[in-house]
Design an enzyme around this catalytic site. Sequence first.
Site, mmCIF file in Angstrom:
data_model
loop_
_atom_site.group_PDB
_atom_site.id
_atom_site.type_symbol
_atom_site.label_atom_id
_atom_site.label_comp_id
_atom_site.label_asym_id
_atom_site.label_seq_id
_atom_site.Cartn_x
_atom_site.Cartn_y
_atom_site.Cartn_z
ATOM 1 N N CYS A 152 79.939 9.180 11.058
ATOM 2 C CA CYS A 152 80.799 10.306 11.510
ATOM 3 C C CYS A 152 82.136 10.814 10.758
ATOM 4 C CB CYS A 152 80.833 10.520 12.875
ATOM 5 S SG CYS A 152 79.359 11.132 13.716
ATOM 6 N N ARG A 187 90.796 -0.324 5.899
ATOM 7 C CA ARG A 187 89.358 -0.693 5.265
ATOM 8 C C ARG A 187 88.603 -1.444 6.466
ATOM 9 N NH1 ARG A 187 90.014 -5.148 1.539
ATOM 10 N NH2 ARG A 187 91.203 -3.756 -0.006
ATOM 11 N N SER A 188 88.783 -0.466 7.582
ATOM 12 C CA SER A 188 87.987 -0.996 8.610
ATOM 13 C C SER A 188 86.386 -0.859 8.436
ATOM 14 C CB SER A 188 88.091 -0.069 10.070
ATOM 15 O OG SER A 188 87.672 1.219 9.733
ATOM 16 N N ASP A 210 94.243 -2.622 2.278
ATOM 17 C CA ASP A 210 94.330 -3.069 3.601
ATOM 18 C C ASP A 210 95.507 -3.767 3.487
ATOM 19 O OD1 ASP A 210 93.678 -5.445 2.834
ATOM 20 O OD2 ASP A 210 91.750 -5.507 4.399
#
Lengths: 321, 321
Positions: A152, A187-188, A210
């Site tokens: 999403c 950068r999850s 990150d």
Amino acid sequence: MSAPAATPAHSCKVIQSGAIAKRLLEEVTAGIKALDHPPRLHGFLANADPAARKYAEWTQKTCTENGVDFTLRQVDREALEDEIREANTDPNIEGMIIYYPVFDATRDRTLQWTVSLHKDVEGLSPQLISNMYQNIRYLDPPGNTRKSILPCTPLAIVKILEYLNIYNPILDYGKRLHGKRITVINRSEVVGRPLAALLANDGAEVYSVDVNDIQQFSRGSGLRKQKHEVRDMEGWGLENCLPISDVVISGVPGEKYKVPTQLVREGAVCINFSSEKNFNPDIKEKASIYVPAIGKVTIVVLMRNLLRLVQNTPRVNGTKV
Amino acid sequence: MSAPAATPAHSCKVIQSGAIAKRLLEEVTAGIKALDHPPRLHGFLANADPAARKYAEWTQKTCTENGVDFTLRQVDREALEDEIREANTDPNIEGMIIYYPVFDATRDRTLQWTVSLHKDVEGLSPQLISNMYQNIRYLDPPGNTRKSILPCTPLAIVKILEYLNIYNPILDYGKRLHGKRITVINRSEVVGRPLAALLANDGAEVYSVDVNDIQQFSRGSGLRKQKHEVRDMEGWGLENCLPISDVVISGVPGEKYKVPTQLVREGAVCINFSSEKNFNPDIKEKASIYVPAIGKVTIVVLMRNLLRLVQNTPRVNGTKV
């Protein structure tokens, strides 16, 4: 001769996510109306986080107002996995959303994997995630009638970049970011890394930042590669990637983090997806476009994914098979 | 799982000027049809250059096919200045075009200055040129009902950049190139310099290259200036401006000149307006979009300027005043 028009302090266009959501919503509600029934979405709330409750209630409101049959269910977190399994086989549930975090990241991941990929509006199922990284866009190649659902929030950012004309429709589908350099700060596994992959698969050269390092996601010169490859940019910092980036997308949690405005390229497009403000107010002196938040777009994308799931369901004479 | 699609040698979109001209022509012919008569354009051919004759005949063909009443007149060059003066006051002539060169550049300039600005489809009259450099877009401020005519070839390149979505319509009119860096190789008075000024006035940072030096045309950070300013980029060469340019526009006469492909930015947009090929074939391995020629667009822009001139003429009950 008239006096020249007064020059404003800056030329930055600030675009609120509501305006972007509105246009996308028109497309989604038209699709929902074309269905033979309101699509049925279940939300599972299994934590006591007031922010999660607020988000759940906001989802409910937007869904209900726009033709989605939304049911919010509050459940004990230990019962959640069984609830998901039941929902997977319940013909009255066409899509589901879990309000994370429920446990820790590792255990929450097993919950994500429990959701059937045919009911996963969040796009977090392993096969969907794998398709996204591999740049495989359909669930049923070579027929290619059922689109693979994308996560999403990354998809919401793609839709925002389309709205802002950063995707160039004169280029071929799947290559419309060719020539764009984009810095993604975060950068999850849920947003930053899939977003970097999506943008690189669409042709951009992406600098994924990150706290430890910077990686480049790219399909190479002339987009010769079919999907992106990742390489470590050893010794690189923001001072290397920000001045050459057409677009800067930041989603760092916490109020302390600020993107250094002086490193941003003149006329860059800046998008914040953190719940905090990652850009200082002076970004408007430098950027051509600034999108301060994206939440309203994300919720419409959720409805769009639900619509895709219902459209993907094979039917014979109106009955699911 | 199906095999991945074959990867082409490059992803460059080659766009012919005919496709761009066609869309622009639709807008122009609709405007011409809305007039109460076919607009009357006179072409003056006063040299023996076969290329000029060919261009004149091509103008005639395109005009005639698209509702313009075009008359081609072959005149002795010594008589041309008088012919222009007569045409300036002849109510049956609404626009004129002179096929240059007639004499040398200096004397030809006095011919350009002789053409009434109300009949100048080429946009070379001193007041029109001055308006363009000053970023004044109307002939009648503050009423702003009569648009100042822009020079044909630079305007054709602007129209091409609009077609290619390099102008971003989500930004405000007059600022739609904000954030774009554009190298223009050629600084002639007829094309290169006015083009650099137009693009900078629309918000771009332009590097104007000629054989001696490189100049930057820019409205400054945040477009704080109302019109562009020029500064010398001392010590700069193509190796400084090409790698940072989103768009490269080249119009160097002669077959020898080639833009060095290895300096061009990955995914750049490349446009050639020279009658020779300024880009090597390997540009397609590097560019996202390549426009090899612009001639067909220029001629439609000529018709568009004629339409503007007729629309600019004040009328009372259908009669010119």
